[in-house]
Design a protein around this motif. Structure first.
Motif, short mmCIF file in Angstrom:
data_model
loop_
_atom_site.label_atom_id
_atom_site.label_comp_id
_atom_site.label_asym_id
_atom_site.label_seq_id
_atom_site.Cartn_x
_atom_site.Cartn_y
_atom_site.Cartn_z
N PHE A 1 10.76 9.20 -5.85
CA PHE A 1 10.03 8.44 -4.83
C PHE A 1 9.78 6.99 -5.24
O PHE A 1 9.69 6.12 -4.38
N ALA A 2 9.66 6.72 -6.53
CA ALA A 2 9.45 5.34 -6.98
C ALA A 2 10.64 4.46 -6.64
O ALA A 2 10.50 3.26 -6.43
N LYS A 3 11.82 5.08 -6.54
CA LYS A 3 13.04 4.32 -6.22
C LYS A 3 13.28 4.23 -4.71
O LYS A 3 13.39 3.15 -4.16
N HIS A 4 13.38 5.38 -4.04
CA HIS A 4 13.76 5.36 -2.62
C HIS A 4 12.57 5.36 -1.66
O HIS A 4 12.76 5.20 -0.46
N LYS A 5 11.36 5.52 -2.17
CA LYS A 5 10.11 5.43 -1.40
C LYS A 5 10.07 6.40 -0.21
O LYS A 5 9.33 6.20 0.74
N GLY A 6 10.86 7.47 -0.28
CA GLY A 6 10.84 8.47 0.79
C GLY A 6 11.82 8.21 1.91
O GLY A 6 11.91 9.00 2.85
N TYR A 7 12.57 7.11 1.83
CA TYR A 7 13.57 6.81 2.85
C TYR A 7 14.78 7.72 2.67
O TYR A 7 14.98 8.32 1.61
N ILE A 8 15.58 7.83 3.71
CA ILE A 8 16.76 8.68 3.67
C ILE A 8 17.86 7.96 2.90
O ILE A 8 18.41 6.96 3.37
N THR A 9 18.13 8.45 1.72
CA THR A 9 19.25 7.95 0.92
C THR A 9 20.08 9.17 0.51
O THR A 9 19.60 10.31 0.59
N THR B 1 0.84 -1.20 0.00
CA THR B 1 0.00 0.00 0.00
C THR B 1 0.87 1.25 0.00
O THR B 1 0.66 2.18 -0.78
N ARG B 2 1.88 1.28 0.87
CA ARG B 2 2.75 2.45 0.96
C ARG B 2 3.60 2.61 -0.30
O ARG B 2 3.74 3.71 -0.83
N ASP B 3 4.16 1.51 -0.80
CA ASP B 3 4.97 1.58 -2.01
C ASP B 3 4.15 2.11 -3.19
O ASP B 3 4.64 2.93 -3.97
N ARG B 4 2.92 1.63 -3.34
CA ARG B 4 2.06 2.11 -4.43
C ARG B 4 1.81 3.62 -4.30
O ARG B 4 1.81 4.34 -5.30
N PHE B 5 1.59 4.08 -3.08
CA PHE B 5 1.38 5.52 -2.85
C PHE B 5 2.61 6.30 -3.30
O PHE B 5 2.50 7.31 -3.99
N MET B 6 3.79 5.83 -2.90
CA MET B 6 5.02 6.55 -3.22
C MET B 6 5.30 6.52 -4.72
O MET B 6 5.80 7.51 -5.28
N ILE B 7 4.98 5.44 -5.39
CA ILE B 7 5.14 5.37 -6.84
C ILE B 7 4.21 6.37 -7.52
O ILE B 7 4.61 7.07 -8.46
N ASP B 8 2.98 6.48 -7.03
CA ASP B 8 2.05 7.50 -7.55
C ASP B 8 2.59 8.91 -7.31
O ASP B 8 2.48 9.79 -8.17
N ALA C 1 5.62 9.83 -7.18
CA ALA C 1 6.77 10.09 -8.06
C ALA C 1 6.30 10.78 -9.34
O ALA C 1 7.03 11.58 -9.92
N LYS C 2 5.07 10.49 -9.76
CA LYS C 2 4.51 11.14 -10.95
C LYS C 2 4.13 12.59 -10.63
O LYS C 2 4.31 13.48 -11.45
N LYS C 3 3.63 12.81 -9.44
CA LYS C 3 3.21 14.16 -9.03
C LYS C 3 4.40 15.05 -8.71
O LYS C 3 4.36 16.25 -8.92
#
Length: 183
Positions: A144-152, A127-134, A136-138
């Motif tokens: 966000f599709a790659k790191h999903k919001g994590y600290i990299t 659920t969270r990964d799908r949100f972050m992938i969406d 990434a388009k916005k």
């Protein structure tokens, strides 16, 4: 005995929501384990199977609520919503803290030991990964599709270059940005 397994995704990232899921399995599902130990493809396959073969509740708490009320509030309120939404004899939360929800039992690494927690782990992560992938388009300036919001390192560089997006947790202070927590 009816067990409701509970797990979350998104406690550590600096962008996006906290997502928590509670699951009571109606039948056994092969291949369940900690979502972090499964491939993206396998998690996606299991996601729909889990939804079909369980009673579940998914709770999403936005970055704005996390910033306003804190991560502990977000976790506790998510746990309360789940235990009030799903009927079970036992509620087991992955980890070692009940966050003040006394009906819970906790289990460290429960997402690899209890099928219901594994299933909850998968529902929350997908659920969270799908949100972050969406998102990434916005917000194309952030991968966000790659790191999903994590600290990299990449994510820190994106923040340095473009500032915070509307889904960043602005209450999180980062040493890499020369910020200090006010707490």
């Amino acid at each position: 005995m009816v067990i409701c397994g509970i797990d979350e995704a998104g406690r550590g990232p600096i962008a996006g929501p906290l997502v928590m899921a509670g699951v009571v399995l109606k039948e056994n599902i092969d291949g369940l384990r900690d979502s972090k130990k499964l491939t993206h493809k396998k998690r996606e396959e299991l996601f729909d199977i889990i939804k079909q073969k369980s009673i579940y509740k998914i709770v999403e708490i936005s970055n704005d609520i996390i910033d306003e009320k804190g991560l502990s509030f977000a976790i506790k309120s998510s746990l309360e919503i789940i235990v009030n939404s799903i009927q079970a004899d036992k509620y087991i939360f992955d980890g070692n803290s009940k966050f003040g929800v006394e009906i819970l039992e906790t289990m460290i690494k429960g997402d690899d030991k209890v099928s219901e927690i594994s299933a909850a782990s998968i529902l929350a992560k997908v659920t969270r990964d799908r949100f972050m992938i969406d998102m990434a388009k916005k917000y194309p300036n952030y991968d966000f599709a790659k790191h999903k919001g994590y600290i990299t390192k990449q994510h820190i560089e994106e923040i340095k270059k473009f500032g915070y997006s509307n889904i960043h947790r602005k209450s999180y202070k980062l040493k890499a940005l020369n910020q200090r927590s006010l707490f």
